[in-house]
Design a protein around this motif. Sequence first.
Motif, short mmCIF file in Angstrom:
data_model
loop_
_atom_site.label_atom_id
_atom_site.label_comp_id
_atom_site.label_asym_id
_atom_site.label_seq_id
_atom_site.Cartn_x
_atom_site.Cartn_y
_atom_site.Cartn_z
N ARG A 81 0.88 -1.04 0.08
CA ARG A 81 -0.07 -0.52 -0.27
C ARG A 81 1.07 1.39 -0.26
O ARG A 81 -0.53 2.22 -0.25
N TYR A 82 2.76 1.22 0.00
CA TYR A 82 2.46 2.53 -0.05
C TYR A 82 2.83 2.96 -1.08
O TYR A 82 2.68 4.11 -0.52
N PRO A 83 2.66 2.58 -2.25
CA PRO A 83 2.82 3.73 -3.45
C PRO A 83 1.36 4.26 -3.31
O PRO A 83 1.87 5.84 -3.23
N GLU A 84 0.29 3.98 -3.05
CA GLU A 84 -0.98 4.72 -3.29
C GLU A 84 -0.85 5.73 -1.36
O GLU A 84 -1.31 6.95 -1.79
N LEU A 85 -0.38 5.38 -0.86
CA LEU A 85 -0.04 5.81 0.54
C LEU A 85 0.65 6.98 0.33
O LEU A 85 0.55 9.06 1.08
N ARG A 86 1.48 7.01 -0.41
CA ARG A 86 2.88 8.15 -0.89
C ARG A 86 2.44 8.75 -1.37
O ARG A 86 2.29 10.00 -1.18
N ALA A 87 1.74 8.71 -2.30
CA ALA A 87 0.79 9.61 -3.31
C ALA A 87 -0.10 10.49 -2.73
O ALA A 87 0.08 11.78 -3.03
N GLN A 88 -0.92 10.07 -2.05
CA GLN A 88 -1.74 10.84 -1.50
C GLN A 88 -0.70 11.77 -0.54
O GLN A 88 -1.68 12.99 -0.54
N GLU A 89 -0.38 12.08 0.11
CA GLU A 89 0.89 12.15 1.37
C GLU A 89 1.46 13.61 0.24
O GLU A 89 1.53 14.78 0.33
N GLU A 90 1.65 13.02 -1.06
CA GLU A 90 2.41 13.90 -2.36
C GLU A 90 1.14 14.97 -2.58
O GLU A 90 2.22 16.15 -2.49
#
Length: 134
Positions: A81-90
Motif C-alpha cells: 500500500r505504500y505507493p498509494e499512501l505516498r501519492a496521497q501524502e504528496e
Amino acid sequence: MVLFALVLAVCGGAVVTTAVFEAIDAARPFEVQGTTVTAAADVLRGGTWIGALERLAVFGALAARWPEGVAIVLAVKGLGRYPELRAQEETARAHPGELRSGAAERFIIGTMVSVIWAVACVYVAFAPYVVGER
C-alpha cells in the motif's frame, strides 16, 4: 470450532471493520463529504479482499503457532500500500488547501481492527486447547 472461528475471522472481520469506520464517521458529523474514513475506500481499492486475505493469513499463522507470520503479513501489506499512501501524502503537500482523503487513517485503522479481530478469533478457537496444556 476451529473452522467456525476461521470463517468468523475472515467474513466477520469485514462487518466489524466496516462498523468501526461507520462509528468513526458518525462521531465526526461535520466532516466535508468525501473526506470521511468510509469514503477513503475509493483511494484504497480492493481493501475488502485484502482485509479478508490478511485475516486468513493472520489466523493461519497463529493457528500454526508461528506468530512471526503476523509481522510478515503486516510488512507485505504495508509495502503493497505504500505507493498509494505516498501519492496521497504528496498530493496533500502539493495542495495544502485541499482536503485529505483519509486513506492513511483508513489503512491504519482497518489493519489494526482486522488483525485484532483475527487474533480474537484464533483465541476463541484455540483457548480450550491451550488452557488444557498448562
